[in-house]
Structures are given as structure tokens and as C-alpha cells.
Scaffold this active site. Structure first.
Site, PDB file in Angstrom:
ATOM      1  N   ILE A  33      36.161  66.213-101.419  1.00 35.94           N
ATOM      2  CA  ILE A  33      34.978  66.656-100.658  1.00 35.94           C
ATOM      3  C   ILE A  33      34.238  67.786-101.367  1.00 35.94           C
ATOM      4  O   ILE A  33      33.179  68.206-100.943  1.00 35.94           O
ATOM      5  CB  ILE A  33      35.352  67.099 -99.218  1.00 35.94           C
ATOM      6  N   GLY A  34      34.800  68.291-102.436  1.00 33.39           N
ATOM      7  CA  GLY A  34      34.092  69.349-103.151  1.00 33.39           C
ATOM      8  C   GLY A  34      34.903  69.832-104.331  1.00 33.39           C
ATOM      9  O   GLY A  34      36.017  69.380-104.578  1.00 33.39           O
TER      10      GLY A  34
ATOM     11  N   VAL B 215      38.672  69.988-104.019  1.00 35.27           N
ATOM     12  CA  VAL B 215      39.004  70.170-102.606  1.00 35.27           C
ATOM     13  C   VAL B 215      38.938  68.780-101.979  1.00 35.27           C
ATOM     14  O   VAL B 215      37.950  68.063-102.169  1.00 35.27           O
ATOM     15  CB  VAL B 215      37.995  71.111-101.910  1.00 35.27           C
TER      16      VAL B 215
ATOM     17  N   LYS C  61      43.288  71.971-100.987  1.00 37.68           N
ATOM     18  CA  LYS C  61      42.741  72.564-102.215  1.00 37.68           C
ATOM     19  C   LYS C  61      43.785  72.366-103.296  1.00 37.68           C
ATOM     20  O   LYS C  61      44.958  72.690-103.084  1.00 37.68           O
ATOM     21  CB  LYS C  61      42.510  74.062-102.028  1.00 37.68           C
TER      22      LYS C  61
ATOM     23  N   ASP D 153      33.049  89.212 -99.090  1.00 42.22           N
ATOM     24  CA  ASP D 153      32.124  88.128 -99.442  1.00 42.22           C
ATOM     25  C   ASP D 153      31.760  87.323 -98.196  1.00 42.22           C
ATOM     26  O   ASP D 153      31.748  86.093 -98.222  1.00 42.22           O
ATOM     27  CB  ASP D 153      32.773  87.225-100.504  1.00 42.22           C
TER      28      ASP D 153
HETATM   29  O1  ACK Z   1      30.039  72.537 -97.600  1.00 40.73           O
HETATM   30  P1  ACK Z   1      31.280  71.728 -97.749  1.00 40.73           P
HETATM   31  O2  ACK Z   1      31.315  70.357 -97.247  1.00 40.73           O
HETATM   32  O3  ACK Z   1      32.530  72.562 -97.170  1.00 40.73           O
HETATM   33  O4  ACK Z   1      31.758  71.801 -99.281  1.00 40.73           O
HETATM   34  C1  ACK Z   1      32.721  72.763 -99.518  1.00 40.73           C
HETATM   35  C2  ACK Z   1      33.799  72.187-100.418  1.00 40.73           C
HETATM   36  O5  ACK Z   1      34.928  71.929 -99.606  1.00 40.73           O
HETATM   37  C3  ACK Z   1      34.214  73.127-101.565  1.00 40.73           C
HETATM   38  O6  ACK Z   1      34.721  74.321-101.036  1.00 40.73           O
HETATM   39  C4  ACK Z   1      34.588  72.098 -98.256  1.00 40.73           C
HETATM   40  N1  ACK Z   1      35.746  72.672 -97.579  1.00 40.73           N
HETATM   41  C5  ACK Z   1      36.489  73.715 -97.966  1.00 40.73           C
HETATM   42  N2  ACK Z   1      37.455  73.945 -97.061  1.00 40.73           N
HETATM   43  C6  ACK Z   1      37.313  73.023 -96.080  1.00 40.73           C
HETATM   44  C7  ACK Z   1      37.995  72.744 -94.858  1.00 40.73           C
HETATM   45  N3  ACK Z   1      39.026  73.486 -94.471  1.00 40.73           N
HETATM   46  N4  ACK Z   1      37.561  71.737 -94.106  1.00 40.73           N
HETATM   47  C8  ACK Z   1      36.497  71.005 -94.488  1.00 40.73           C
HETATM   48  N5  ACK Z   1      35.817  71.213 -95.624  1.00 40.73           N
HETATM   49  C9  ACK Z   1      36.222  72.209 -96.409  1.00 40.73           C
HETATM   50  C10 ACK Z   1      33.399  72.991 -98.207  1.00 40.73           C
END
Ligand code: ACK
Length: 659
Positions: free
Chosen positions: A299-300, A307, A325, A418
């Protein structure tokens, strides 16, 4: 009589034991075979045994068992027990003998203490409740400390406070008068925390000190008169002091809050203070077996690797969605430490507005950090995607959640450094949670961070001037960043200071310019932002005060109706600096109301956003009625004073203030 039961098997689970056996070789030729259990508590090596006594429970029962199994509960931890299973029938009593029994000796494991049974209030005053309780019935070890959890009865149970103490009593201070509070206590031993007690409810008093006697007693009368005089003196001196201070540095409020914090709220431990940071990971994060995790999609991309989203199924628990992560291959030792430091930090927090750590995978590769899954991703992107779709109350709800999470972090003495909408995650219920706790994140991870002249990377637009200038990062600098997050939320993800350069932002802030209210932003919220952006960090509100203020606004939605409306000011121009001379000459709205004997309306003014003299001078009689001042006499008194304030302002500024 029957012969002894066969194949006795024991299974120890903390302080419970399950026993199973097979039927004896001979039932004695009768149909009435049953079993009795004898329980003995023994010293080391099975010596000095004595009967277990009443506290132990047998399921389904101890005597005349028909089935060939029994479960024995509520044993003591770390103790040797011998259990005998006797096979009996109608003639056993005629010739009892050891050949009819089989026995097993087991040692129970550690167990957390049993719940505290009752809590008493020993003393109650306006702001304090003194609690006392008994040790749990089964301590199962040495009790290291107690944890008292409490919250206002009418508030959400999830916004609670915790106090820790090693004794069986504590004073809960800083409470609101005439308010019901709910308390739970639990004990901790080396085996961990026991369960919380059932809820116990007590209400604070309306009088300053508990009154002893029936009120007709002359001593009580004398005490009350002396008390009232002392109270009056205290009030007068508090008033004098408060006139010299800004509204957010009221002596009493600060003192109350300080005391509260030092009563034992848990303090965050920096994992880098451990000689071996892996020990911090072991202490604060649960190791998860990689076989429990199913990775579904990427997802990222984070600083250390991908991630992903996926599922976690722990034994005995239901499957849940998680974010994963990962640490990319080829990492150095330092990268691994920095990556896992986020888990060591996150694992110390337990709050509904802080992202929850499920655990870590460190025993195989890739190394992973598993957290709860937040369906709507980062708050900044989420707001941009949903521009204009939420009600003001929904937006204030978002802000309240973030403030509540930040209050929890600041109570634990954790400074985020931050805080920005990009570091807040949103779940499917619109609940916002503060995230991004890595130690190196401000330096490396944040694309917004820029190098400052003194070295070090800082996200300039979100950072308080003292933190940019000399790296004074505190909860007060987090409050500044919170003000910027408020602005991001109310403008649906607009970039703070638009396309201005970092250097121009620093210069403008230094000259006293501030961001204007976003379109349709209630005055009360913009005023709160301006308060967060006070140059003096001591003048900024504390997170606790921000939460209270937002709660007040949510309870009184009319206070959110007043917006800047069709302001002549284009919304992409910074607000002009407020003359410090003017503000200090006019004092705070609270002081002014007190001076004219109208302090009873202080909350009405605050809740409606009239928190500065500049806002008050624009008020009309209609506005007074709208904020709940119905008495015509009071309206007149306030309006007359407003006229005086206006001319004072004009004299100071040497120009007309538009009304
Ligand atoms: O804006 P997003 O979809 O939300 O893209 C970033 C990406 O991972 C890189 O950090 C998503 N992300 C991070 N932690 C979580 C989480 N716990 N649940 C869902 N999305 C997450 C974040």
C-alpha cells in the site's frame, strides 16, 4: 472396592490444572463407580503437604465424579500440588486403601493477580477524591504496583487517565467539582497486570473541604467563616496573578495539571537509552510468529521498505486486518535498530487515538512491524479526496481525536516533533490516530523536512519557531504543530503557507504574521489556532485544555456557526500581526468580564469563539442573545463596556477599527 484409576494425565495452565484418567481395571463388579479428588498443597519436593482448603474450585465437582476428568482452578501460582484421584463405590468405605487411588504432583505457573474486589472513597472534596482498596484476594506474588484508571462518568470511557502507585491508596486530584467519576483498580506483579476491578463510582463535592458535623455546631461555623475568608483571599490573589498572565498560564490550572502529572502517570522510555535496543523491542513489542501473518498487497513505500496490508490470525484470537511495515533486504545494523525503534515506542502507548502496535517479527526475514489497519490511510490525502464533504462537527470530531491522542503523548512526556496531517491515519469510522514514531523519522523520513542553518532536518511549516531556531522541541512545540494540523483539517488538506518558500515562512512568522481562517472555518476554531501559534510557548494552550475547548464546542454546536463569512481578506494572504501592545493593554476577555462583574458568562464567550478583545469589540446585542446572555441589563452592561474597550483600542492603534 474398585482398583485405582489408570493413566492419570495432568495439564497445568497458569494456576489451573486439568486432570484426566481412565477407568480402573476392576469396578469391583458393581455399577456405582465414581471418583473423588483429594487436593494437597506441598512444600518443595512434595514435602509438608496440607489440604488445599476452601479457595480452590473444582469443575464440575470434587466428589462423586462420574466423568473421568476434572478441572481445578484458583490455585496459587508457583506452588507444588499433589492430586489424588480415588475410585470409589458403595463398599469402598468398608476397606479404604491406597491401592484405590492414583496421584500426580504438579507445579503451577505464574499468574497475574486476581482483581481488586472493592474500592472505597475515604475523603471527597471539590477537586480531590482519596481512594483506598484491599489487596486482591489472590496476589499470586509480590504486588509491585497498582494502577488506577478513571474517567468522568458522562464522558467517553476511552478518554481515561491512569495513576500508578505502590500503596493501597491514592489521592486523585484536579477533578471537576460536582462531577461523577468512575474508578477501576488493578494490581501488577512480576507476572503482569491482573484484571481491572469492577467500576466504582464517586462524585466530587461542591464545597472546598469536607464539612464535619451538622452545621449548627459553632466550631464548624467558625471553620466555614475562616475558610470563606481564606478562600476569598486566595481568589483575590489568584485574580491579581491571573491579570498578569495570559489565559493559558493560569497559576491554579497549571499547578493542578503539574500535580496530576507527577502523581505517577507513566513516562515514556526512550529505546535508545537501552544499552541493547533489542532489549527495548523485547520489552515493549510482542514477537509474532511469521506464520500468523498473510501479506495481501503493497500500500505504500516507507523509509525502510514496503508498507503492506494483510491479515493477522493469532492462536485463539479472531483474524484481523493489519498494516505491515517491512525492512528491506541488505539493511545495516543501525537501520534495523532505527526501524524497530518505532515498535519500541509505539508498544508503550495504549490509547484510542494512537496507532496500536500488534507486534513485531524479528526472528525471521523480512523483519516486520505489525500495526492495526487504518482503512482510510493518511489524513492529508483523505481530506483532499473528500474536499467539502464533512460537517463542521465531523471536522471538530477529527480534531478532538488528534488532540486527545496528543494529550496522552504529552502526559507521557513524549514529544512527537513531526505532528502533521500526513502522519495521522484515519480508520473506517473516521477515527484519527497519531502515527509515525520512528526515532529517525524527522531527520530522514519526512519529505517535508528541510535542512536548517543549524543542521538537522525540520518540517519547517509545521514547526514552532523556537524548535526551528534552537531545536527546543517540547509538548508546547507539538501544540504549535497541532495548530497547523487544525488548519490543514479545516482547509481539507491545503498546504500550509501555500507555495511560499520555507525561508519566507520563517520570516513571516517571525514578523508576527499567521495563517488566516480557512474558508467557512468557525471563528472559535481559528482563534484556537492563533492561540497554538503564540510566539511565547508558555502562552500556548496545553493539549488537555485544547481537548476541553473542543468538547465544549461539540456540546454547543451554535458556537461553531459564526464564521468569518465573506471576509474582504483573500484567504491566501497571511493575517497581519496583532500589536503586542494592544493585546497586553486590553488583557484577556476573562479578565475583562471579571472586571465588570460578568465572569459568569466567561464560558459563553469562550465557547462562541469570542476569546480576544479584538473579537469582542465587534459584538452586537443580537450576538449577546445568541451566545446565551438573555438578561437585557447584562447585555447593556457588557455593550457599554465594549464601547469603552473599542475607544481604548482606537487610541492605542491610532486608527479606526472596522466594526
Ligand atoms: O496515505 P496512505 O494510504 O497511508 O499511504 C501511506 C503508506 O502506508 C506509506 O506510509 C499507509 N499506511 C501506513 N500505516 C498504515 C496503517 N496502519 N493502516 C493503513 N495504511 C497505512 C499510509
Amino acid at each position: 472396592p474398585p482398583t485405582a484409576p489408570l493413566h492419570l494425565i495432568s495439564n497445568v495452565n497458569e494456576t489451573s490444572v486439568n486432570l484426566e484418567w481412565s477407568t480402573p481395571l476392576s469396578s469391583g463388579g458393581r455399577q456405582d463407580l465414581s471418583y473423588n479428588v483429594v487436593c494437597k498443597r506441598c512444600g518443595p519436593e512434595g514435602t509438608r503437604c496440607q489440604p488445599c482448603g476452601n479457595g480452590v474450585h473444582f469443575s464440575p465437582q470434587q466428589l462423586s465424579l462420574r466423568a473421568t476428568k476434572v478441572s481445578i482452578n484458583d490455585l496459587q501460582a508457583h506452588t507444588n500440588y499433589t492430586f489424588e484421584i480415588w475410585a470409589v463405590n458403595g463398599v469402598s468405605q468398608q476397606s479404604p486403601g491406597p491401592e484405590q487411588a492414583v496421584s500426580v504432583t504438579v507445579t503451577t505457573n505464574q499468574a497475574a493477580p486476581s482483581p481488586v474486589n472493592s474500592i472505597q472513597a475515604k475523603d471527597i472534596t471539590r477537586h480531590t477524591i482519596s481512594l483506598a482498596w484491599q489487596q486482591p484476594e489472590k496476589a499470586n506474588g509480590v504486588i509491585l504496583e497498582y494502577e488506577v484508571k478513571y474517567y468522568e462518568k458522562d464522558q467517553n470511557e476511552r478518554s481515561y487517565r491512569i495513576i500508578k502507585t505502590s500503596s493501597r491508596n491514592t489521592d486523585i486530584k484536579g477533578l471537576t467539582p460536582l462531577t461523577s467519576y468512575v474508578f477501576h483498580v488493578r494490581a501488577r506483579t512480576a507476572a503482569g497486570y491482573g484484571e481491572f476491578s469492577a467500576p466504582f463510582e464517586f462524585m466530587t463535592n461542591s464545597v472546598p473541604a469536607p464539612i464535619i458535623g451538622d452545621g449548627t455546631n459553632s466550631t464548624v461555623l467558625l471553620v466555614s467563616v475562616v475558610g470563606s475568608v481564606v478562600l476569598l483571599l486566595i481568589l483575590i490573589s489568584a485574580f491579581v496573578i491571573s491579570r498578569r498572565r495570559s489565559k493559558y498560564s493560569k497559576a491554579k490550572q497549571d499547578a493542578d495539571e503539574e500535580k496530576h502529572l507527577h502523581q505517577g502517570v507513566r513516562i515514556y522510555v526512550d529505546p535508545f537509552t537501552y544499552e541493547d535496543p533489542n532489549q527495548a523491542v523485547r520489552q515493549f513489542a510482542k514477537e509474532i510468529d511469521a506464520s500468523c501473518i498473510k501479506i495481501e498487497k503493497v500500500i505504500g513505500i516507507g523509509e525502510f521498505g514496503e508498507v503492506c496490508s494483510g491479515r493477522l490470525k493469532m492462536p485463539g484470537k479472531r483474524e484481523i486486518c493489519v498494516a505491515i511495515k517491512t525492512l528491506k533486504a541488505g539493511y545495516t545494523d543501525k537501520q534495523r535498530r532505527d526501524f524497530l525503534s518505532e515498535a519500541s515506542i509505539m508498544g508503550q502507548f495504549d490509547h484510542p487515538n494512537i496507532i496500536h502496535l500488534e507486534g513485531v517479527v524479528t526472528k525471521c526475514k523480512p523483519v516486520m512491524i505489525i500495526t492495526e489497519y487504518m482503512e482510510n490511510g493518511s489524513l492529508d490525502a483523505f481530506l483532499r479526496k473528500n474536499d467539502g464533504r464533512f460537517t463542521v462537527i465531523q471536522l471538530v470530531g477529527i480534531l478532538r481525536g488528534i488532540a486527545s491522542g496528543m494529550k496522552y503523548l504529552s502526559d507521557m512526556s513524549y514529544v512527537h516533533r513531526d505532528l502533521a496531517a500526513r502522519n495521522i491515519l484515519v480508520n473506517s469510522n473516521l477515527v484519527c490516530k497519531v502515527s509515525d514514531f520512528g526515532m529517525s523519522r524527522v531527520l530522514e523520513d519526512d519529505p517535508e523536512a528541510a535542512y536548517t542553518t543549524r543542521g538537522g532536518k525540520i518540517p519547517i511549516r509545521w514547526t514552532a519557531p523556537e524548535a526551528i531556531a534552537y531545536r527546543k522541541f517540547t509538548s508546547a512545540s507539538d501544540v504549535w504543530s497541532y495548530g497547523i494540523v487544525m488548519w490543514e483539517v479545516m482547509s481539507y488538506g491545503e498546504r500550509p503557507y501555500w507555495d511560499m518558500s520555507n525561508q519566507d515562512v520563517i520570516k513571516a512568522i517571525d514578523e508576527g504574521y499567521r495563517l488566516p481562517p480557512p474558508m467557512d472555518c468557525p471563528v472559535a476554531l481559528h482563534q484556537l489556532m492563533l492561540d497554538c501559534w503564540q510566539r511565547e510557548r508558555g502562552d500556548r494552550p496545553k493539549f488537555g485544555q485544547i481537548v476541553n475547548m473542543l468538547d465544549k464546542l461539540i456540546r454547543n454546536p451554535n458556537s461553531l456557526k459564526r464564521t468569518g463569512g465573506e471576509t474582504t481578506r483573500p484567504s491566501t494572504t497571511l493575517l497581519e500581526p496583532v500589536s503586542p501592545e494592544l493585546s497586553s493593554a486590553l488583557g484577556s476577555v476573562e479578565d475583562w468580564l471579571q472586571a465588570i462583574g460578568m465572569e459568569r458568562y466567561s464560558d459563553n464567550f469562550t465557547a462562541a469563539g469570542y476569546t480576544s478583545p479584538e473579537a469582542v469589540v465587534h459584538m452586537t446585542q443580537e450576538d449577546m442573545g445568541r451566545i446565551g446572555i438573555s438578561s437585557a441589563a447584562h447585555q447593556n452592561k457588557i455593550l457599554t463596556s465594549v464601547q469603552g474597550m473599542l475607544s481604548q483600542m482606537q487610541q492605542i492603534q491610532g486608527r479606526m477599527v472596522p466594526v
